[in-house]
Design a protein around this motif. Sequence first.
Motif, mmCIF file in Angstrom:
data_model
loop_
_atom_site.group_PDB
_atom_site.id
_atom_site.type_symbol
_atom_site.label_atom_id
_atom_site.label_comp_id
_atom_site.label_asym_id
_atom_site.label_seq_id
_atom_site.Cartn_x
_atom_site.Cartn_y
_atom_site.Cartn_z
ATOM 1 N N THR A 185 5.345 15.522 -11.248
ATOM 2 C CA THR A 185 4.261 14.702 -10.726
ATOM 3 C C THR A 185 3.960 15.093 -9.277
ATOM 4 O O THR A 185 4.487 16.089 -8.771
ATOM 5 N N VAL A 186 3.130 14.297 -8.638
ATOM 6 C CA VAL A 186 2.738 14.576 -7.255
ATOM 7 C C VAL A 186 3.560 13.718 -6.300
ATOM 8 O O VAL A 186 4.330 12.853 -6.719
ATOM 9 N N ILE A 187 3.382 13.931 -5.035
ATOM 10 C CA ILE A 187 4.171 13.235 -4.009
ATOM 11 C C ILE A 187 3.553 11.874 -3.705
ATOM 12 O O ILE A 187 2.332 11.734 -3.621
ATOM 13 N N ALA A 188 4.409 10.868 -3.531
ATOM 14 C CA ALA A 188 3.938 9.516 -3.235
ATOM 15 C C ALA A 188 4.947 8.816 -2.343
ATOM 16 O O ALA A 188 6.120 9.206 -2.273
ATOM 17 N N GLY A 189 4.481 7.766 -1.653
ATOM 18 C CA GLY A 189 5.383 6.994 -0.809
ATOM 19 C C GLY A 189 4.668 5.815 -0.169
ATOM 20 O O GLY A 189 3.428 5.763 -0.154
ATOM 21 N N PHE A 190 5.429 4.868 0.332
ATOM 22 C CA PHE A 190 4.875 3.667 0.950
ATOM 23 C C PHE A 190 4.331 3.975 2.348
ATOM 24 O O PHE A 190 4.869 4.820 3.069
ATOM 25 N N ILE A 191 3.269 3.281 2.703
ATOM 26 C CA ILE A 191 2.732 3.362 4.058
ATOM 27 C C ILE A 191 3.587 2.480 4.971
ATOM 28 O O ILE A 191 3.876 1.329 4.641
ATOM 29 N N GLU A 192 3.993 3.004 6.104
ATOM 30 C CA GLU A 192 4.856 2.268 7.016
ATOM 31 C C GLU A 192 4.025 1.441 7.997
ATOM 32 O O GLU A 192 2.837 1.720 8.216
ATOM 33 N N PRO A 193 4.627 0.401 8.613
ATOM 34 C CA PRO A 193 3.895 -0.437 9.568
ATOM 35 C C PRO A 193 3.288 0.381 10.705
ATOM 36 O O PRO A 193 3.935 1.263 11.266
ATOM 37 N N GLY A 194 2.028 0.089 11.021
ATOM 38 C CA GLY A 194 1.343 0.765 12.110
ATOM 39 C C GLY A 194 0.804 2.137 11.770
ATOM 40 O O GLY A 194 0.257 2.829 12.641
ATOM 41 N N GLU A 195 0.915 2.550 10.513
ATOM 42 C CA GLU A 195 0.553 3.888 10.090
ATOM 43 C C GLU A 195 -0.774 3.854 9.332
ATOM 44 O O GLU A 195 -1.028 2.945 8.551
ATOM 45 N N THR A 196 -1.625 4.860 9.539
ATOM 46 C CA THR A 196 -2.804 5.006 8.696
ATOM 47 C C THR A 196 -2.395 5.678 7.395
ATOM 48 O O THR A 196 -1.317 6.293 7.286
ATOM 49 N N ALA A 197 -3.271 5.576 6.386
ATOM 50 C CA ALA A 197 -2.972 6.217 5.107
ATOM 51 C C ALA A 197 -2.863 7.729 5.276
ATOM 52 O O ALA A 197 -1.993 8.380 4.678
ATOM 53 N N GLU A 198 -3.746 8.312 6.104
ATOM 54 C CA GLU A 198 -3.709 9.760 6.320
ATOM 55 C C GLU A 198 -2.427 10.197 7.025
ATOM 56 O O GLU A 198 -1.840 11.238 6.697
ATOM 57 N N GLU A 199 -1.963 9.397 7.967
ATOM 58 C CA GLU A 199 -0.703 9.705 8.635
ATOM 59 C C GLU A 199 0.464 9.621 7.658
ATOM 60 O O GLU A 199 1.419 10.406 7.741
ATOM 61 N N PRO A 224 0.821 -1.213 0.000
ATOM 62 C CA PRO A 224 0.000 0.000 0.000
ATOM 63 C C PRO A 224 0.855 1.264 0.000
ATOM 64 O O PRO A 224 1.831 1.377 0.750
ATOM 65 N N CYS A 225 0.475 2.212 -0.852
ATOM 66 C CA CYS A 225 1.173 3.486 -0.970
ATOM 67 C C CYS A 225 0.162 4.627 -0.964
ATOM 68 O O CYS A 225 -0.995 4.441 -1.347
ATOM 69 N N ILE A 226 0.622 5.789 -0.560
ATOM 70 C CA ILE A 226 -0.208 6.981 -0.715
ATOM 71 C C ILE A 226 0.356 7.801 -1.865
ATOM 72 O O ILE A 226 1.553 7.751 -2.180
ATOM 73 N N ILE A 227 -0.513 8.544 -2.523
ATOM 74 C CA ILE A 227 -0.110 9.509 -3.538
ATOM 75 C C ILE A 227 -1.027 10.706 -3.361
ATOM 76 O O ILE A 227 -2.244 10.548 -3.218
ATOM 77 N N VAL A 228 -0.468 11.908 -3.329
ATOM 78 C CA VAL A 228 -1.261 13.051 -2.891
ATOM 79 C C VAL A 228 -0.997 14.290 -3.738
ATOM 80 O O VAL A 228 0.152 14.649 -4.015
ATOM 81 N N LEU A 229 -2.077 14.939 -4.154
ATOM 82 C CA LEU A 229 -2.010 16.247 -4.797
ATOM 83 C C LEU A 229 -2.242 17.320 -3.736
ATOM 84 O O LEU A 229 -3.279 17.321 -3.062
ATOM 85 N N ILE A 230 -1.299 18.224 -3.578
ATOM 86 C CA ILE A 230 -1.414 19.311 -2.612
ATOM 87 C C ILE A 230 -1.830 20.576 -3.360
ATOM 88 O O ILE A 230 -1.217 20.941 -4.376
ATOM 89 N N HIS A 231 -2.869 21.219 -2.885
ATOM 90 C CA HIS A 231 -3.360 22.422 -3.572
ATOM 91 C C HIS A 231 -3.348 23.614 -2.631
ATOM 92 O O HIS A 231 -3.494 23.499 -1.411
ATOM 93 N N LYS A 232 -3.147 24.787 -3.227
ATOM 94 C CA LYS A 232 -3.154 26.068 -2.518
ATOM 95 C C LYS A 232 -3.872 27.058 -3.423
ATOM 96 O O LYS A 232 -3.278 27.622 -4.338
ATOM 97 N N GLY A 233 -5.160 27.216 -3.210
ATOM 98 C CA GLY A 233 -5.949 28.035 -4.118
ATOM 99 C C GLY A 233 -5.979 27.410 -5.495
ATOM 100 O O GLY A 233 -6.325 26.232 -5.656
ATOM 101 N N ASP A 234 -5.588 28.170 -6.508
ATOM 102 C CA ASP A 234 -5.555 27.672 -7.885
ATOM 103 C C ASP A 234 -4.212 27.073 -8.253
ATOM 104 O O ASP A 234 -3.963 26.758 -9.428
#
Length: 265
Positions: A173-187, A145-155
């Motif tokens: 591209t946008v920022i992405a990375g692996f989820i570590e053990p014991g971590e939620t996706a949001e964390e 499982p990995c997260i990938i996230v678009l960060i926005h600031k207004g437009d």
Amino acid sequence: MRAVTPMNQYQPASGWTLEGDLADRFLIMSGHEILLTPDGNYLWQKQAWMEGLDAVRTGKLDAHSVSIIQTDNVPAEGTVVNVRQLMATQPAAMVAFYSHASQILRSQKDHRYCGCCGSPCSPRVGEWAMVCSTCDMSYYPRISPCIIVLIHKGDEVLLVQHKKHLRNTSIHTVIAGFIEPGETAEEAVVREVREEVGIEVGQIEYCLSQSWPFPHALMLGFRAEFKSGDICLEEEELVSGGWFHRDNLPEIPPQFTISRQLIDI
């Protein structure tokens, strides 16, 4: 390269099928390349040169039952194309087919022998598990499982350029990375953003997911709102990054990728 015949729906099988339960179409893979038919299609009908090659039936693609064949001996007929190049031009069904097929082959290769006792493993009919012939340990395809996230600031959106992309493209591209053990996706979103660009985010919103078979990631896509901080790049992985107005974006990933889908939302 000619356009291939479009396929609209892929239905994965639930596990290994019995020997002799043959498909009527085949995807031929060689490493990170796919062999196209002489008329530019990625699905082959049965050919004489396929005799003796191991085929794994994985499901249905529209009206066809489909199997995958992995071989290092690519025949002269047809055209070899890089899988990422092909996926960038194909419908979602082909991307899902390849993703499923390649991860099954990867699991079959990685679990050829038992990690507990070293004995040979073989497929278990009806599941995607490889099972030890001695201790009966089961090994299922790995999913990371990995997260990938678009960060926005207004437009504006935050886009970065990775060192690994510098060889042949200026893609951002946008920022992405692996989820570590014991971590939620949001964390994981908060941590990866902090580690890679040094800023803080809030209002984290889940959007969509995508199987990413390079080699076995499950990408969980998020949007997040900029909260505070100045961009400070993690220089081992990134070479540039910044805020871009939506009307003036740099080169971005192709449409089949989840990163592009997040940018386009």
